[in-house]
Write a protein that holds these residues in place. Structure first.
Motif, PDB file in Angstrom:
ATOM      1  N   GLU A 203       6.058   1.861  -0.245  1.00 19.35           N
ATOM      2  CA  GLU A 203       6.477   2.406  -1.712  1.00 19.35           C
ATOM      3  C   GLU A 203       6.007   3.892  -1.524  1.00 19.35           C
ATOM      4  N   ALA A 204       6.705   4.694  -1.957  1.00 18.16           N
ATOM      5  CA  ALA A 204       6.322   6.208  -2.005  1.00 18.16           C
ATOM      6  C   ALA A 204       5.484   6.451  -3.026  1.00 18.16           C
ATOM      7  N   VAL A 205       5.057   5.818  -3.915  1.00 21.67           N
ATOM      8  CA  VAL A 205       4.017   5.553  -4.874  1.00 21.67           C
ATOM      9  C   VAL A 205       3.556   4.258  -5.080  1.00 21.67           C
ATOM     10  N   GLN A 206       2.355   3.685  -4.493  1.00 20.94           N
ATOM     11  CA  GLN A 206       2.187   2.128  -4.840  1.00 20.94           C
ATOM     12  C   GLN A 206       1.843   2.057  -6.261  1.00 20.94           C
ATOM     13  N   GLY A 207       2.557   1.030  -6.801  1.00 26.81           N
ATOM     14  CA  GLY A 207       2.242   0.601  -8.130  1.00 26.81           C
ATOM     15  C   GLY A 207       1.295  -0.475  -8.300  1.00 26.81           C
ATOM     16  N   GLU A 208       1.582  -1.965  -7.842  1.00 26.05           N
ATOM     17  CA  GLU A 208       0.694  -2.829  -7.969  1.00 26.05           C
ATOM     18  C   GLU A 208      -0.702  -2.765  -7.147  1.00 26.05           C
ATOM     19  N   GLY A 209      -0.439  -1.741  -5.956  1.00 26.13           N
ATOM     20  CA  GLY A 209      -1.668  -1.557  -5.351  1.00 26.13           C
ATOM     21  C   GLY A 209      -2.734  -0.652  -6.005  1.00 26.13           C
ATOM     22  N   GLY A 210      -2.466  -0.201  -7.174  1.00 28.47           N
ATOM     23  CA  GLY A 210      -3.395   0.599  -8.167  1.00 28.47           C
ATOM     24  C   GLY A 210      -2.999   1.993  -8.149  1.00 28.47           C
ATOM     25  N   ILE A 211      -1.536   2.383  -8.372  1.00 32.41           N
ATOM     26  CA  ILE A 211      -1.157   3.757  -8.620  1.00 32.41           C
ATOM     27  C   ILE A 211      -1.992   4.653  -7.583  1.00 32.41           C
TER      28      ILE A 211
END
Length: 417
Positions: A203-211
């Motif tokens: 992900e180019a920005v991790q979401g569920e990983g903690g933004i």
């Protein structure tokens, strides 16, 4: 009020446990329960409503088609609606960015797009191993779950999740360069024990990983590693894409071109299910019907997606999201970080997280509960669910955005007190 849900719905239900509300109506960034009570929405249908509840421009187009006898279920048959979507996507997204991708419609969920992307990468490179990032989330079907790192989700698989090697994300080691060095090392060391991968998915920005927001240089570094090692780069844009970061694709800011892109969630415009894989033409190795699905290319969803693209262009949503991102960033600096110096804040565009791991991971859920009492709905994410997640519709009005941020600030103060 919820008795029939308790009696009939599976224990797998999750979001309703955090939001015990009988929701009935929605308008842009607001939802209303069955008694008319108003809630500010910083959840946006888990990211599927980036353009708001019942966006009037998109909704009008869908309703106009519903009032005809137009085909709704078309699979991959030729239709004027599908033709118009392709032309609009070319005109508004691909051509201005000098991008060249073929489009594959998948079954309704983003997870199915991930399944297709992994299968295509393995077929193209004739290798089975895939690199995935720690902190990743890509879906709940077996292939997507195999490249998802969280223990809770993986535990539900019931079978071994193989042919995947996890590597640190940009922010998982002391510096981003260390994560790139680690990747170069395991790919070049003939005793690393790592089977040469077909691709890396990230992900180019991790979401569920903690933004988690990596630098441009890190994303460019991953692109170069893929080129140097004959690997494909798969970007999962399911949550971070479709305008949320201030670019239509989250990877755009790095000036790179992934080989494969997965798109879903918000692309359906008003919450209609649509799932797609974008692939460079030279790696479109599918034979007809090799990855198929009954509900791919749903006509209502494609009308919604076409309307979304027009709305995105006509309202300069890239500029608007960056402006609102600056507004959120300023609020965080002045009103959130100042509450306690141990609070960490991360974000870009309309994609933000407040990290309480420096104090107590359990605080994020407590703040979430307090916010719901104050009529704001938002999710939590990250390791040990320590991050309060801000995922409002990108169309939210400034005054409602600031009202919601005030509620978060007051909720944090109340919990800490």
């Amino acid at each position: 009020m919820f008795e029939v849900f308790e009696r009939r719905e599976s224990e797998v239900r999750g979001y309703c446990r955090h939001f015990p509300i009988m929701l009935k109506d929605g308008k842009n960034s607001e939802m209303f329960d069955a008694s008319g009570e108003r809630y500010i929405d910083f959840f946006a249908g888990a990211g599927a409503l980036a353009f708001g509840h019942n966006n009037p421009y998109i909704k009008k187009k869908v309703l106009e088609y519903m009032n005809t006898d137009g085909i709704i279920q078309a699979l991959d048959l030729y239709t004027p609606i599908t033709e118009q979507f392709f032309k609009t996507f070319e005109e508004i997204i691909l051509e201005p960015r000098n991008l060249d991708y073929k489009i594959q419609f998948c079954n309704a969920s983003g997870a199915n797009a991930v399944e297709a992307a992994l299968k295509l990468a393995r077929k193209n490179k004739q290798r089975s191993n895939i690199l995935a990032c720690m902190g990743s989330y890509h879906g709940q079907s077996l292939g997507a779950l195999a490249v998802t790192s969280g223990v809770h989700g993986r535990g539900g698989a019931g079978v071994s999740l193989d042919n995947v090697t996890f590597v640190p994300y940009a922010t998982d080691l002391e510096t981003e360069e260390k994560s790139l060095e680690y990747l170069r090392w395991i790919l070049s060391d003939d005793h690393s024990g790592i089977t040469k991968p077909a691709a890396i998915i990230l992900e180019a920005v991790q979401g569920e990983g903690g933004i988690k927001v990596p630098s441009v240089e890190w994303l460019q570094g991953i692109r170069k590693i893929c080129d140097d090692n004959d690997m494909l780069m798969i970007c999962d844009e399911i949550q971070a894409g479709v305008g949320r970061t201030g670019w239509f694709f989250a990877f755009e800011r790095a000036g790179i071109e992934p080989d494969i892109i997965t798109v879903s969630k918000s692309i359906g415009g008003i919450g209609l299910p649509l799932s797609m894989v974008l692939m460079k033409p030279e790696i479109d190795d599918w034979s007809p019907g090799e990855h198929t699905g009954t509900f791919r290319g749903n006509q209502l969803s494609l009308i919604g997606a076409t309307g979304l693209l027009e709305y995105y262009r006509d309202n300069r949503m890239d500029v608007e999201v960056r402006r609102k991102g600056d507004l959120i960033g300023s609020f965080m600096d002045e009103n959130i970080k100042t509450i306690d110096e141990r609070i960490q804040v991360r974000g870009i565009g309309m994609f933000w997280g407040i990290d309480f791991s420096g104090i107590d991971s359990a605080l994020a859920e407590k703040v979430q509960e307090e916010a719901v009492k104050r009529h704001l709905i938002a999710d939590i994410c990250g390791r040990n669910e320590c991050v309060f997640k801000i995922l409002a519709p990108i169309t939210i009005e400034d005054e409602i955005l600031l009202e919601g941020l005030d509620i978060i600030s007051e909720s944090i103060k109340a919990v800490l007190k």
